[in-house]
Write an enzyme that holds these catalytic residues in place. Structure first.
Site, short mmCIF file in Angstrom:
data_model
loop_
_atom_site.label_atom_id
_atom_site.label_comp_id
_atom_site.label_asym_id
_atom_site.label_seq_id
_atom_site.Cartn_x
_atom_site.Cartn_y
_atom_site.Cartn_z
CG ASP A 1 -0.34 0.03 2.54
OD1 ASP A 1 -0.25 1.12 3.13
OD2 ASP A 1 0.05 -1.04 3.03
CD GLU B 1 -4.18 5.11 10.40
OE1 GLU B 1 -3.13 5.23 11.07
OE2 GLU B 1 -4.19 4.67 9.22
#
Length: 264
Positions: A63, A150
């Protein structure tokens, strides 16, 4: 005897070389690596995996965001990378300046790729979903979208909403984006955020960050599709560190997963 001495010396040298060999970079010498297809991957800060080695998984990916700079996608693919998740958007007014280029280049290299959105706690789920849709093409063959949940350290948005608010707004994002792309987004999350907000009851596939132990230890009982196992990985074709991830199943499982989860 002189000939025997030369033979013994040769055997000693062979044994010395064999003993000096190290496990694949990133293995940490833990002795837990079993077998299988190991891509040409490494880790600039390897450690011992005590409860399951990520290299025992057959399918690996990356990623990325703007910080990876120039990428040689052909080398990345030949190194064994099977997928890429690319940062596209953040909040309701920010997009990654390298997204469109990475999106085209990964496709040209025949690497399945998807886009992810970094969630911002001062915008509604609907606003963020609409921003993501404005910036990410709906292309046949793309991986499902990803919602990155997050805790952030944003100076412009220091608030920490309640778990109920987070899950309500995140679900709105998942619903809106899922309808547009025809695939419900994957949720990416971290150990602390998952625990603080009891995310296990959300309706989605999970991509879990666990860089110190296997997900079955850090997220007991949670099913997952992807495991982010390091933030200090190394991949031919990418300069500097990059996040590395493993798919939960075998190569055959990966093909089956793609057959049901690609955008159509």
């Amino acid at each position: 005897m002189r000939h025997l001495g030369k033979v013994l010396l040769g055997l000693m040298l062979v044994l010395a070389v064999a003993c000096s060999r190290t496990p694949p970079q990133g293995g940490g010498g833990g002795g837990r690596y079993v077998a299988g297809t190991v891509p040409q991957l490494g880790d600039s800060q390897p450690h011992e995996w005590r409860n399951g080695h990520p290299y025992n998984h057959a399918v690996h990916g990356i990623d990325i965001s703007r910080w990876q700079g120039e990428i040689d996608w052909a080398r990345v693919r030949h190194a064994g990378i099977s997928f890429a998740f690319i940062k596209a958007t953040e909040g309701g007014d920010h997009n990654d300046p390298n997204f469109q280029r990475y999106w085209r280049e990964a496709a040209a290299a025949r690497i399945p790729r998807g886009a992810y959105h970094y969630y911002y706690f001062c915008r509604t789920g609907r606003e963020q979903a609409e921003w993501f849709i404005r910036n990410v093409p709906r292309e046949v063959g793309s991986l499902p979208p990803v919602l990155d949940l997050e805790w952030t350290h944003s100076k412009t948005c220091p608030r920490r909403p309640s778990s109920a608010e987070i899950k309500r707004e995140a679900s709105n994002f998942l619903d809106i984006v899922g309808r547009h792309y025809g695939q419900r987004p994957i949720i990416y999350t971290t150990v602390d955020f998952y625990r603080d907000n009891n995310l296990g009851d959300m309706r989605a596939e999970f991509w879990l960050r666990s860089v110190a132990d296997h997900p079955r230890m850090t997220y007991p009982g949670q099913r997952w599709a992807f495991w982010q196992y390091t933030g200090t990985g190394t991949v031919p074709g990418i300069k500097g560190d990059v996040d590395l991830n493993a798919f939960a199943g075998s190569s055959a499982d990966w093909k089956r997963w793609l057959s049901t989860r690609l955008t159509r």
